[in-house]
Design an enzyme around this catalytic site. Structure first.
Site, short mmCIF file in Angstrom:
data_model
loop_
_atom_site.label_atom_id
_atom_site.label_comp_id
_atom_site.label_asym_id
_atom_site.label_seq_id
_atom_site.Cartn_x
_atom_site.Cartn_y
_atom_site.Cartn_z
N ILE A 11 8.45 26.10 -7.18
CA ILE A 11 9.71 26.97 -7.67
C ILE A 11 10.04 27.94 -6.69
O ILE A 11 9.05 28.88 -6.66
CB ILE A 11 9.67 27.57 -9.03
CG1 ILE A 11 9.29 26.31 -10.02
CG2 ILE A 11 10.98 27.86 -9.29
CD1 ILE A 11 10.25 25.03 -9.93
N GLU A 12 11.14 27.83 -5.90
CA GLU A 12 11.55 28.85 -4.94
C GLU A 12 12.64 29.74 -5.73
O GLU A 12 13.77 28.92 -5.89
CB GLU A 12 12.04 28.03 -3.51
CG GLU A 12 12.43 29.18 -2.54
CD GLU A 12 12.78 28.33 -1.26
OE1 GLU A 12 13.14 29.08 -0.38
OE2 GLU A 12 12.71 27.23 -1.24
#
Length: 130
Positions: free
Chosen positions: A124-125
């Site tokens: 998850i960015e």
């Protein structure tokens, strides 16, 4: 031809941990709705004008991806708050940052990002536009 993304589907092996992460850590809202054929109760994580539908591994809704597996997603979200505020929130939630902050190129230009993993190990960015 395509205007925007409406929703995507996340397959999880740990539904309660998944919901906790996306609600508590990511600030999304849990929605229960009835959908599908035949109609059944389902769950989704809402944010902005998009949502993430939740499928539990082994009990996915049809139709589904060819090989739905937990941990196969690599998603980038643009934060509604400055990245420094996001990083402070992650620290307050005791959620480890895998990498960052780093500069990247997003869909509309330069972004500054941190990376975390959800309970299924999806990457998850979380980013801010710079």
């Amino acid at each position: 031809m395509i205007d925007h993304l409406d929703h995507l589907v996340l397959t999880t092996s740990r539904p309660q941990a998944c919901i906790d992460f996306y609600v508590r850590v990511m600030g999304m809202h849990l929605e229960t709705f009835v959908g599908g054929t035949p109609p059944v109760e389902r769950q989704a994580l809402k944010f902005g004008q998009q949502k993430i539908n939740i499928h539990v591994q082994g009990a996915e809704f049809e139709p589904k991806a060819h090989l739905p597996v937990p941990g196969a997603l690599d998603l980038c979200f643009i934060a509604s708050k400055p990245l420094d505020v996001v990083m402070a929130h992650l620290a307050a939630q005791d959620w480890p940052v895998v990498e960052g902050p780093v500069l990247r190129t997003g869909a509309t230009g330069k972004i500054r990002s941190v990376y975390v993993r959800d309970p299924d190990h999806n990457l998850i960015e979380i980013s801010e536009q710079v």
